[in-house]
Design an enzyme around this catalytic site. Structure first.
Site, PDB file in Angstrom:
ATOM      1  N   ARG A 239      18.751  33.437  58.955  1.00 43.38           N
ATOM      2  CA  ARG A 239      17.908  32.506  59.694  1.00 43.38           C
ATOM      3  C   ARG A 239      18.559  31.159  59.956  1.00 43.38           C
ATOM      4  O   ARG A 239      18.528  30.657  61.080  1.00 43.38           O
ATOM      5  CB  ARG A 239      16.586  32.248  58.934  1.00 43.38           C
ATOM      6  CG  ARG A 239      15.530  33.266  59.161  1.00 43.38           C
ATOM      7  CD  ARG A 239      14.742  33.475  57.904  1.00 43.38           C
ATOM      8  NE  ARG A 239      15.614  34.074  56.910  1.00 43.38           N
ATOM      9  CZ  ARG A 239      15.785  35.395  56.811  1.00 43.38           C
ATOM     10  NH1 ARG A 239      15.112  36.209  57.553  1.00 43.38           N
ATOM     11  NH2 ARG A 239      16.636  35.901  55.933  1.00 43.38           N
ATOM     12  N   THR A 240      19.120  30.558  58.932  1.00 42.65           N
ATOM     13  CA  THR A 240      19.587  29.173  59.104  1.00 42.65           C
ATOM     14  C   THR A 240      20.743  29.128  60.098  1.00 42.65           C
ATOM     15  O   THR A 240      20.730  28.328  61.041  1.00 42.65           O
ATOM     16  CB  THR A 240      20.002  28.590  57.744  1.00 42.65           C
ATOM     17  OG1 THR A 240      18.933  28.819  56.823  1.00 42.65           O
ATOM     18  CG2 THR A 240      20.263  27.105  57.841  1.00 42.65           C
TER      19      THR A 240
ATOM     20  N   HIS B   5      17.674  22.177  50.556  1.00 43.18           N
ATOM     21  CA  HIS B   5      17.751  22.865  51.859  1.00 43.18           C
ATOM     22  C   HIS B   5      16.863  22.058  52.817  1.00 43.18           C
ATOM     23  O   HIS B   5      15.783  22.492  53.214  1.00 43.18           O
ATOM     24  CB  HIS B   5      17.260  24.304  51.705  1.00 43.18           C
ATOM     25  CG  HIS B   5      17.586  25.217  52.840  1.00 43.18           C
ATOM     26  ND1 HIS B   5      18.040  24.788  54.085  1.00 43.18           N
ATOM     27  CD2 HIS B   5      17.524  26.583  52.929  1.00 43.18           C
ATOM     28  CE1 HIS B   5      18.227  25.833  54.866  1.00 43.18           C
ATOM     29  NE2 HIS B   5      17.925  26.926  54.190  1.00 43.18           N
TER      30      HIS B   5
ATOM     31  N   LYS C 137      43.025  31.286  51.663  1.00 47.19           N
ATOM     32  CA  LYS C 137      44.424  31.018  51.288  1.00 47.19           C
ATOM     33  C   LYS C 137      44.525  29.887  50.274  1.00 47.19           C
ATOM     34  O   LYS C 137      45.615  29.453  49.944  1.00 47.19           O
ATOM     35  CB  LYS C 137      45.230  30.631  52.533  1.00 47.19           C
ATOM     36  CG  LYS C 137      45.246  31.665  53.625  1.00 47.19           C
ATOM     37  CD  LYS C 137      45.948  31.083  54.858  1.00 47.19           C
ATOM     38  CE  LYS C 137      45.643  31.859  56.122  1.00 47.19           C
ATOM     39  NZ  LYS C 137      45.977  31.095  57.324  1.00 47.19           N
TER      40      LYS C 137
ATOM     41  N   ARG D 232      26.711  25.393  54.872  1.00 46.15           N
ATOM     42  CA  ARG D 232      26.077  25.976  53.672  1.00 46.15           C
ATOM     43  C   ARG D 232      27.191  26.313  52.694  1.00 46.15           C
ATOM     44  O   ARG D 232      28.220  26.875  53.074  1.00 46.15           O
ATOM     45  CB  ARG D 232      25.299  27.239  54.018  1.00 46.15           C
ATOM     46  CG  ARG D 232      24.821  27.978  52.769  1.00 46.15           C
ATOM     47  CD  ARG D 232      23.890  29.116  53.073  1.00 46.15           C
ATOM     48  NE  ARG D 232      22.604  28.612  53.520  1.00 46.15           N
ATOM     49  CZ  ARG D 232      21.557  29.386  53.767  1.00 46.15           C
ATOM     50  NH1 ARG D 232      21.642  30.697  53.597  1.00 46.15           N
ATOM     51  NH2 ARG D 232      20.414  28.878  54.170  1.00 46.15           N
TER      52      ARG D 232
HETATM   53  N1   CP Z   1      15.518  30.469  54.770  1.00 47.99           N
HETATM   54  C1   CP Z   1      16.845  30.684  54.745  1.00 47.99           C
HETATM   55  O1   CP Z   1      17.635  29.807  54.351  1.00 47.99           O
HETATM   56  O2   CP Z   1      17.236  31.913  55.180  1.00 47.99           O
HETATM   57  P1   CP Z   1      18.746  32.390  55.337  1.00 47.99           P
HETATM   58  O3   CP Z   1      19.335  32.460  53.947  1.00 47.99           O
HETATM   59  O4   CP Z   1      18.673  33.722  56.016  1.00 47.99           O
HETATM   60  O5   CP Z   1      19.471  31.355  56.152  1.00 47.99           O
END
Ligand code: CP
Length: 302
Positions: free
Chosen positions: A51-52, A129, A80, A101
């Site tokens: 999603r993100t 998040h 590497k 991320r």
């Molecule tokens: N909600 C969320 O962070 O989903 P993903 O891990 O799929 O990005």
């Protein structure tokens, strides 16, 4: 918010949160606006995501920006032995903004300190998040008509769940009553609870899910974060702690919405999906509008 990195949800004020939500509502009405043509967005995902990453890339595409990056650090020069510092300094030369991320807590803050462009934290370990929080707030406001004076239950892995940490902090700006449902080993950390106490708000802790269902306006379910456990036996012990089934919602309030940042494993059974109170897939859609608002605001075109 122009050029302002978003690492912790507390980096932006309550007023800035609301500005993002209001702008997201505009993008929901008019999602295709080529206002970022000529701009490059880098998405650097050192940890899995559906999603993100894809909603950021969808948001960038709908605004006319180009997207570069990787979804697996194994395909980058990290493989590497390149450091995070060198990766970020290099990508700063290729992009106008970095969405990152990473599995390590604090990595996004570090990246924002070495980058020459703004950094958006798309999740750093079990810490924060913040863009999920903004889409969660958008979803709560859209379904409840307000953010103030709500009873919100957080269920599952409150220790490692970064979406929970950020959202609790953001909702401390409102008159929220928190209902915290978790196994004893996965309680909300005191570093997050302190935000509730500082605002003189109330929280109640539970181990049983059924105890909160009739009381709340939002039921925020979460996955037990298997990848954060150092001992697999500990995960096995708690993995089935909470499973929401449709019949359990019979005693819930008419305005209840069930939210979940997703992915889910087994904590919400499929029969809940057809219940009008289930909101998690619409919640994920709202992420596109909120991320459009963030990109447009930080890149200074809105
Ligand atoms: N909600 C969320 O962070 O989903 P993903 O891990 O799929 O990005």
């Amino acid at each position: 918010m122009k050029n302002k990195s978003l690492v912790s949800i507390t980096d932006y004020t309550r007023e800035e949160h609301i500005q993002i939500l209001n702008l997201a509502a505009e993008f929901e009405k008019h999602p295709i606006q080529k206002i970022l043509e000529g701009t490059v967005v880098a998405t650097l995902f050192f940890e899995p995501s559906t999603r993100t990453r894809l909603s950021f890339e969808s948001a960038a595409s709908r605004l006319g920006a180009k997207v570069i990056g990787f979804s697996d650090s194994a395909s980058s020069s990290v493989q590497k032995g390149e450091s995070l510092r060198d990766t970020i300094m290099t990508v700063s030369n290729y992009a106008d903004i970095i969405v990152m991320r990473h599995p390590k807590e604090g990595s996004a803050r570090f990246a924002s300190e070495v980058a020459a462009v703004p950094v958006i934290n798309a999740g750093d370990g079990s810490n924060q998040h913040p863009t999920q929080t903004l889409l969660d707030m958008y979803s709560i406001r859209k379904t409840q008509g307000k953010l103030d004076d709500l009873n919100i239950a957080f269920v599952g892995d409150l220790k490692y769940g970064r979406t929970v940490h950020s959202l609790v902090m953001a909702l401390c700006n409102y008159n929220t009553t928190f209902h915290l449902v978790s196994p004893n080993d996965l309680k909300l950390p005191s570093s997050v609870k302190i935000h509730i106490k500082d605002k003189n708000l109330h929280y109640y802790q539970y181990t049983e899910l059924v105890d909160v269902i009739p009381k709340v306006d939002v039921l925020y379910m979460t996955r037990i974060q298997k990848e954060r456990f150092s001992d697999p036996i500990d995960y096995e012990r708690v993995k089935n702690s909470y499973i929401l089934k449709n019949h359990m919602l019979d005693t819930s309030k008419p305005n209840l919405k069930i939210m979940h940042p997703l992915p889910r494993v087994n904590e919400i059974t499929i029969d809940v999906d057809k219940n009008p109170k289930a909101y998690y897939f619409e919640q994920a859609l709202n992420g596109v509008f909120v991320r459009q608002a963030l990109l447009a605001s930080i890149l200074g075109v809105k």
